[in-house]
Structure formats: structure tokens, C-alpha cells
Motif scaffolding. Sequence first.
Motif, PDB file in Angstrom:
ATOM      1  N   LEU A 137       6.698  -7.323   2.374  1.00 29.16           N
ATOM      2  CA  LEU A 137       7.156  -8.484   1.414  1.00 29.16           C
ATOM      3  C   LEU A 137       5.871  -8.889   0.713  1.00 29.16           C
ATOM      4  O   LEU A 137       5.947  -9.273  -0.538  1.00 29.16           O
ATOM      5  CB  LEU A 137       7.481  -9.626   2.223  1.00 29.16           C
ATOM      6  N   ALA A 138       4.696  -8.630   1.199  1.00 33.03           N
ATOM      7  CA  ALA A 138       3.493  -9.111   0.299  1.00 33.03           C
ATOM      8  C   ALA A 138       2.927  -8.275  -0.740  1.00 33.03           C
ATOM      9  O   ALA A 138       2.695  -8.486  -1.815  1.00 33.03           O
ATOM     10  CB  ALA A 138       2.252  -9.348   1.166  1.00 33.03           C
ATOM     11  N   ARG A 139       3.344  -7.050  -0.600  1.00 33.49           N
ATOM     12  CA  ARG A 139       3.034  -5.767  -1.563  1.00 33.49           C
ATOM     13  C   ARG A 139       4.118  -5.376  -2.412  1.00 33.49           C
ATOM     14  O   ARG A 139       4.142  -4.619  -3.219  1.00 33.49           O
ATOM     15  CB  ARG A 139       2.275  -4.717  -0.662  1.00 33.49           C
ATOM     16  N   ARG A 140       5.342  -5.773  -1.995  1.00 30.37           N
ATOM     17  CA  ARG A 140       6.447  -5.593  -2.562  1.00 30.37           C
ATOM     18  C   ARG A 140       6.919  -3.948  -2.467  1.00 30.37           C
ATOM     19  O   ARG A 140       7.277  -3.467  -3.501  1.00 30.37           O
ATOM     20  CB  ARG A 140       6.661  -6.175  -3.947  1.00 30.37           C
ATOM     21  N   THR A 141       6.578  -3.430  -1.189  1.00 33.60           N
ATOM     22  CA  THR A 141       6.810  -1.964  -1.227  1.00 33.60           C
ATOM     23  C   THR A 141       7.846  -1.508  -0.293  1.00 33.60           C
ATOM     24  O   THR A 141       8.174  -2.181   0.780  1.00 33.60           O
ATOM     25  CB  THR A 141       5.512  -1.321  -0.845  1.00 33.60           C
ATOM     26  N   VAL A 142       8.309  -0.339  -0.307  1.00 35.13           N
ATOM     27  CA  VAL A 142       9.511  -0.062   0.574  1.00 35.13           C
ATOM     28  C   VAL A 142       9.097   1.458   0.914  1.00 35.13           C
ATOM     29  O   VAL A 142       8.836   2.309   0.052  1.00 35.13           O
ATOM     30  CB  VAL A 142      10.827  -0.099  -0.034  1.00 35.13           C
ATOM     31  N   ARG A 143       9.289   1.740   1.981  1.00 35.46           N
ATOM     32  CA  ARG A 143       9.276   3.293   2.678  1.00 35.46           C
ATOM     33  C   ARG A 143      10.346   3.525   3.437  1.00 35.46           C
ATOM     34  O   ARG A 143      10.831   2.630   4.224  1.00 35.46           O
ATOM     35  CB  ARG A 143       7.796   3.372   3.458  1.00 35.46           C
ATOM     36  N   ARG A 144      10.908   4.575   3.520  1.00 40.38           N
ATOM     37  CA  ARG A 144      11.784   5.312   4.443  1.00 40.38           C
ATOM     38  C   ARG A 144      10.973   6.437   4.934  1.00 40.38           C
ATOM     39  O   ARG A 144      10.736   7.442   4.244  1.00 40.38           O
ATOM     40  CB  ARG A 144      13.040   5.602   3.908  1.00 40.38           C
ATOM     41  N   ALA A 145      11.005   6.500   6.323  1.00 42.85           N
ATOM     42  CA  ALA A 145      10.276   7.610   7.011  1.00 42.85           C
ATOM     43  C   ALA A 145       8.980   7.966   6.324  1.00 42.85           C
ATOM     44  O   ALA A 145       8.459   9.048   6.284  1.00 42.85           O
ATOM     45  CB  ALA A 145      11.335   8.956   7.172  1.00 42.85           C
ATOM     46  N   GLY A 146       8.297   6.979   6.240  1.00 45.58           N
ATOM     47  CA  GLY A 146       6.744   6.863   5.445  1.00 45.58           C
ATOM     48  C   GLY A 146       6.846   7.405   4.111  1.00 45.58           C
ATOM     49  O   GLY A 146       5.851   7.294   3.406  1.00 45.58           O
ATOM     50  N   LEU A 147       7.983   7.618   3.467  1.00 45.12           N
ATOM     51  CA  LEU A 147       8.112   8.140   2.180  1.00 45.12           C
ATOM     52  C   LEU A 147       8.423   6.806   1.337  1.00 45.12           C
ATOM     53  O   LEU A 147       9.160   5.918   1.656  1.00 45.12           O
ATOM     54  CB  LEU A 147       9.062   9.042   1.808  1.00 45.12           C
ATOM     55  N   PRO A 148       7.664   6.571   0.068  1.00 44.12           N
ATOM     56  CA  PRO A 148       7.680   5.398  -0.797  1.00 44.12           C
ATOM     57  C   PRO A 148       9.189   5.395  -1.396  1.00 44.12           C
ATOM     58  O   PRO A 148       9.355   6.539  -2.063  1.00 44.12           O
ATOM     59  CB  PRO A 148       6.550   5.399  -1.743  1.00 44.12           C
TER      60      PRO A 148
END
Length: 226
Positions: A137-148
Motif C-alpha cells: 500500500l505504501a509503494r502502490r505496487t502489486v505482484r502476482r507470484a513475484g511478477l510485477p
Amino acid sequence: MNVLVLEDDPELSKYLGSGLGELGHHSRLVTSGHEALDLLADEQFDVAVLDRMVPGLDGLSVMKQARDGGCQTPILMLTALGGIEDRVEALEGGADDYLTKPFAFAEFAARLIALARRPAPQTLQQNLVVGDIEMNLARRTVRRAGLPIDLQPREFSLLEQLMRSPDRVVTRTLLLERIWNFGFDPQTNIVETHMSRLRTKLNQGFAHNAIRTVRGSGYIMNPADD
């Protein structure tokens, strides 16, 4: 109760330490702002009492630096400055309470006890994890299985709402209210359009659909191990 006291007046410091001891509390008495700051960083206190006007690193600076460093110890600012602006500055700088000199020891002790009884502030949640999807939430990033996964703001907000309630259906109405601030149904497919884009990005390269539609109700996260 374990109390840190920053006070450069030796008589007042001794008076406070003695009074706290008579009440069964342990006090750590210091006269240096730098020493107080180091102790707040290294040791655990139930309450800290900081004299604002000590030489060198003053109590206000100690408090601000301690707060910037993540210190959540309740702080009582003790000072001869009793103006409204002084109190506002201290409270906005991170103080939990403010007591002006001269003061009655009974009130001083009562304020410390009240501060020590306050529930500790909860640490803000930084990460949401559902199945193989992780959101920072702080960096506003999402990963699925480690992939951005590169999401647009609305897509990120949609996913956040779903991940905050991973075991419950999130309704279309709720999404309209929380993401678009609509208190009514705009009679458009705005939710469906954004949800379709979100799914496309989340599912690209994966066989399992990360979000499940519950017909007539809304949407829910769909972890691969379900």
C-alpha cells in the motif's frame, strides 16, 4: 510504570523521581536531550516526560526526532511556556499531553497514568496478501507470484477493496461509493469495464482467474488454492 524524565533542573528532577518512586513507579532521570533521544530509541518506556527548555537538544526537538524515528511512546511535554501557540506547537509536534510549570504533583502523576493506559496505536498495514497476489500500500505496487503488475489508480483501488475483504463478496454498489464516490447507480458499466481491465492484467500468463464474479452480488478474490 517505567518513566523517562528529561529535566535539567536538579531539584525538580529529584522531586519528580522521588514522587514517582513513592507511587511504585520506576523513573529514568536524564538532563541531556541527546541522552533522552538515545534512550527512547533503545529502551521501552510506558511514558516519557520531556522538559521543553533544556540546553542543547531541547525537549521539543527530542520529541520530533523520536517521532520521526518511529517512537510511539506517549509523551508529556513539561514546560514553563503556557501560551496557546506553544501548546499547539507541542501537540502538533507529537506530544500526547502538555503540562505547564508550576504544577501539582498529583495532577502530574494522574496525567502520566492516563497516558500509560491509552491503547498503543496500531501499526498501519503496509501489505495485503491473498493467494499469490501481494499488494504494497505504501509503494502502490502489486505482484502476482513475484511478477510485477502495472495497474492504473482505479484498478489498484478496485483490487485493494477486494483484498481488504478477501472472504466476502464486495458489491458493485460499495465499489461505486468507495472508488467513484457515487451514492447512486450511474446506469453505466464503469465498474465492469475497470474490473475487466484489472482481471486482464492480473491473469496474463496465469491459468487461474484471480477474481471471481458472484452473479447478482459482486466480486470476490479467488485464490488458486480454493
